[in-house]
Design an enzyme around this catalytic site. Structure first.
Site, PDB file in Angstrom:
ATOM      1  N   GLU A 128      25.891  36.487   3.576  1.00 38.10           N
ATOM      2  CA  GLU A 128      25.923  35.051   3.223  1.00 38.10           C
ATOM      3  C   GLU A 128      24.578  34.344   3.381  1.00 38.10           C
ATOM      4  O   GLU A 128      24.486  33.281   3.987  1.00 38.10           O
ATOM      5  CB  GLU A 128      26.989  34.330   4.061  1.00 38.10           C
ATOM      6  CG  GLU A 128      28.384  34.910   3.859  1.00 38.10           C
ATOM      7  CD  GLU A 128      29.471  34.165   4.621  1.00 38.10           C
ATOM      8  OE1 GLU A 128      29.165  33.264   5.414  1.00 38.10           O
ATOM      9  OE2 GLU A 128      30.660  34.506   4.401  1.00 38.10           O
ATOM     10  N   ASN A 171      26.167  41.315   1.417  1.00 36.67           N
ATOM     11  CA  ASN A 171      27.550  40.855   1.270  1.00 36.67           C
ATOM     12  C   ASN A 171      27.593  39.334   1.156  1.00 36.67           C
ATOM     13  O   ASN A 171      26.898  38.626   1.897  1.00 36.67           O
ATOM     14  CB  ASN A 171      28.319  41.304   2.534  1.00 36.67           C
ATOM     15  CG  ASN A 171      29.832  41.179   2.438  1.00 36.67           C
ATOM     16  OD1 ASN A 171      30.433  41.692   1.498  1.00 36.67           O
ATOM     17  ND2 ASN A 171      30.449  40.502   3.403  1.00 36.67           N
ATOM     18  N   HIS A 208      37.123  36.135  -1.772  1.00 37.86           N
ATOM     19  CA  HIS A 208      38.170  35.256  -1.229  1.00 37.86           C
ATOM     20  C   HIS A 208      38.566  34.295  -2.349  1.00 37.86           C
ATOM     21  O   HIS A 208      37.779  33.427  -2.726  1.00 37.86           O
ATOM     22  CB  HIS A 208      37.630  34.459  -0.043  1.00 37.86           C
ATOM     23  CG  HIS A 208      37.275  35.308   1.139  1.00 37.86           C
ATOM     24  ND1 HIS A 208      38.223  35.982   1.884  1.00 37.86           N
ATOM     25  CD2 HIS A 208      36.086  35.599   1.705  1.00 37.86           C
ATOM     26  CE1 HIS A 208      37.618  36.646   2.865  1.00 37.86           C
ATOM     27  NE2 HIS A 208      36.326  36.440   2.780  1.00 37.86           N
ATOM     28  N   GLU A 237      36.267  41.781   1.165  1.00 37.64           N
ATOM     29  CA  GLU A 237      37.108  40.895   1.991  1.00 37.64           C
ATOM     30  C   GLU A 237      38.199  40.256   1.150  1.00 37.64           C
ATOM     31  O   GLU A 237      38.509  39.070   1.285  1.00 37.64           O
ATOM     32  CB  GLU A 237      36.242  39.800   2.634  1.00 37.64           C
ATOM     33  CG  GLU A 237      35.086  40.351   3.448  1.00 37.64           C
ATOM     34  CD  GLU A 237      34.277  39.276   4.178  1.00 37.64           C
ATOM     35  OE1 GLU A 237      34.725  38.121   4.293  1.00 37.64           O
ATOM     36  OE2 GLU A 237      33.162  39.618   4.632  1.00 37.64           O
ATOM     37  N   ASP A 239      41.139  38.554  -0.473  1.00 39.48           N
ATOM     38  CA  ASP A 239      42.427  37.892  -0.282  1.00 39.48           C
ATOM     39  C   ASP A 239      42.593  36.870  -1.394  1.00 39.48           C
ATOM     40  O   ASP A 239      41.614  36.364  -1.935  1.00 39.48           O
ATOM     41  CB  ASP A 239      42.619  37.287   1.122  1.00 39.48           C
ATOM     42  CG  ASP A 239      41.497  36.382   1.602  1.00 39.48           C
ATOM     43  OD1 ASP A 239      40.725  35.859   0.784  1.00 39.48           O
ATOM     44  OD2 ASP A 239      41.398  36.183   2.828  1.00 39.48           O
TER      45      ASP A 239
HETATM   46  C1  XIL Z   1      36.362  35.443   9.547  1.00 37.26           C
HETATM   47  C2  XIL Z   1      37.444  36.073  10.414  1.00 37.26           C
HETATM   48  O1  XIL Z   1      38.466  36.548   9.574  1.00 37.26           O
HETATM   49  C3  XIL Z   1      37.988  35.043  11.385  1.00 37.26           C
HETATM   50  O2  XIL Z   1      38.877  35.670  12.322  1.00 37.26           O
HETATM   51  C4  XIL Z   1      36.843  34.360  12.148  1.00 37.26           C
HETATM   52  O3  XIL Z   1      37.370  33.333  12.947  1.00 37.26           O
HETATM   53  C5  XIL Z   1      35.811  33.806  11.202  1.00 37.26           C
HETATM   54  O4  XIL Z   1      35.356  34.848  10.343  1.00 37.26           O
HETATM   55  N1  XIL Z   1      33.272  35.786   5.501  1.00 37.26           N
HETATM   56  C6  XIL Z   1      32.976  36.833   6.348  1.00 37.26           C
HETATM   57  C7  XIL Z   1      33.934  37.182   7.432  1.00 37.26           C
HETATM   58  O5  XIL Z   1      31.997  37.542   6.122  1.00 37.26           O
HETATM   59  O6  XIL Z   1      33.278  37.686   8.579  1.00 37.26           O
HETATM   60  C8  XIL Z   1      34.781  36.015   7.826  1.00 37.26           C
HETATM   61  O7  XIL Z   1      35.760  36.464   8.770  1.00 37.26           O
HETATM   62  C9  XIL Z   1      35.435  35.393   6.608  1.00 37.26           C
HETATM   63  C10 XIL Z   1      34.394  34.897   5.637  1.00 37.26           C
END
Ligand code: XIL
Length: 304
Positions: A128, A171, A208, A237, A239
């Site tokens: 990020e 990422n 996401h 990641e 969802d």
């Molecule tokens: C999130 C986790 O799922 C949570 O449990 C935590 O509180 C915050 O981080 N991008 C990422 C992940 O790269 O590490 C994040 O994970 C979600 C967004």
């Protein structure tokens, strides 16, 4: 195939889940994890605040628990993440000289990657680093502020030396639309790295998705354009907010897009049952709170 991992393996891919160490004692959770998935990503346990809460003192207990669970069952492990502005301890954000930030960053990469050398399939080296919106600019962080644009390259070079067997990934989220400014900025960075021999092996699309940021219509084209630079793409990641057949359709599109590109090598969903999602009020995952398979699960299995 009757499980996500086996189905993905038919085309040489993995299917993973983000895993939290504090759930590894729950029998339903572990049953589904072990049955369905052949890769894990520690959800929080490898982040800087967990692994080096104070300078030079490292703690790997919770991450080690996930690694040993995965290793004992032949699962791949994604390392997440080494250099990120968030979940960063105050002692790092408070460093004021470039030399201090540089040595802290490189030492952190060396120690964490060294601890897990040979065990990690892919590392999210930098997470990020770009801003949202139309600027395509770097995100402000202690790394950007003290070291300038070159910190990302330096992190990747350090990472390659620390574990030459791990794939090194950049990422990010909101880099799923092929034409978005943030996507273009990451694309240009990766192209530059490849042209100058900076070691980078993969781009992670967090993916996401929700009603504000739906699966883009050009998602497959986006995966293809990164792959054409000579890097793997991993969906890291995943969802997708929603329920029922609409959610299932969106999951199917994501899986089909990955399978259409040979360099899209694996998919990770960001949690197992809905109620353990970081989107605590939503239902973005493949299993409901009773660990029943949702329509989205069936769509993914059929598409793999
Ligand atoms: C999130 C986790 O799922 C949570 O449990 C935590 O509180 C915050 O981080 N991008 C990422 C992940 O790269 O590490 C994040 O994970 C979600 C967004």
């Amino acid at each position: 195939a009757s499980t996500l991992g086996e189905a993905a393996a038919q085309s040489g891919r993995y299917f993973g889940a983000a895993v939290a160490a504090n759930h590894l004692g729950e029998s339903q959770y572990v049953t589904v994890l072990n049955r369905e998935f052949n890769s894990v990503t520690p959800e929080n346990e490898m982040k800087w605040d967990a692994t080096e809460p104070s300078r030079g003192s490292f703690s790997f207990g919770n991450a080690d628990r996930i690694v040993s669970h995965a290793q004992g069952r032949g699962m791949k492990i994604r390392g997440h993440t080494l250099v990120w502005h968030s979940q960063l301890p105050g002692w790092v954000s408070g460093l004021s000289s470039a030399n201090d930030v540089r040595s802290a960053m490189n030492n952190h990469i060396n120690q964490v990657m060294g601890h897990y050398r040979g065990k990690i399939h892919s590392w999210d080296v930098v997470n990020e680093a770009f801003q949202d919106g139309s600027s395509g600019a770097r995100r402000q962080s202690v790394f950007q502020q003290r070291l300038g644009d070159g910190y990302i390259e330096e992190a990747f070079r350090t990472a390659r030396a620390a574990d030459s067997g791990a794939k090194l990934c950049y990422n990010d989220y909101n880099i799923d639309d092929a034409n978005a400014a943030k996507t273009r900025a990451v694309y240009n960075m990766v192209r530059d790295f490849k042209s100058r021999g900076v070691p980078i092996d993969c781009v992670g699309l967090q993916s996401h998705f929700n009603s504000q940021s739906p699966v883009p219509s050009n998602y497959q084209q986006n995966i293809q354009q990164f792959a054409a630079l000579g890097v793997d793409v991993q969906i890291t990641e995943l969802d997708i907010e929603g329920s029922g057949s609409a959610q299932a359709d969106n999951y199917r599109r994501v899986v089909q897009a990955c399978l259409a590109v040979s360099r899209c090598t694996g998919i990770t969903v960001w949690g197992i049952p809905d109620h353990y999602s970081w989107r605590s009020s939503g239902t973005p995952l493949l299993f409901d709170r009773n660990y029943n398979k949702k329509p989205a699960y069936d769509a993914v299995l059929a598409a793999l």
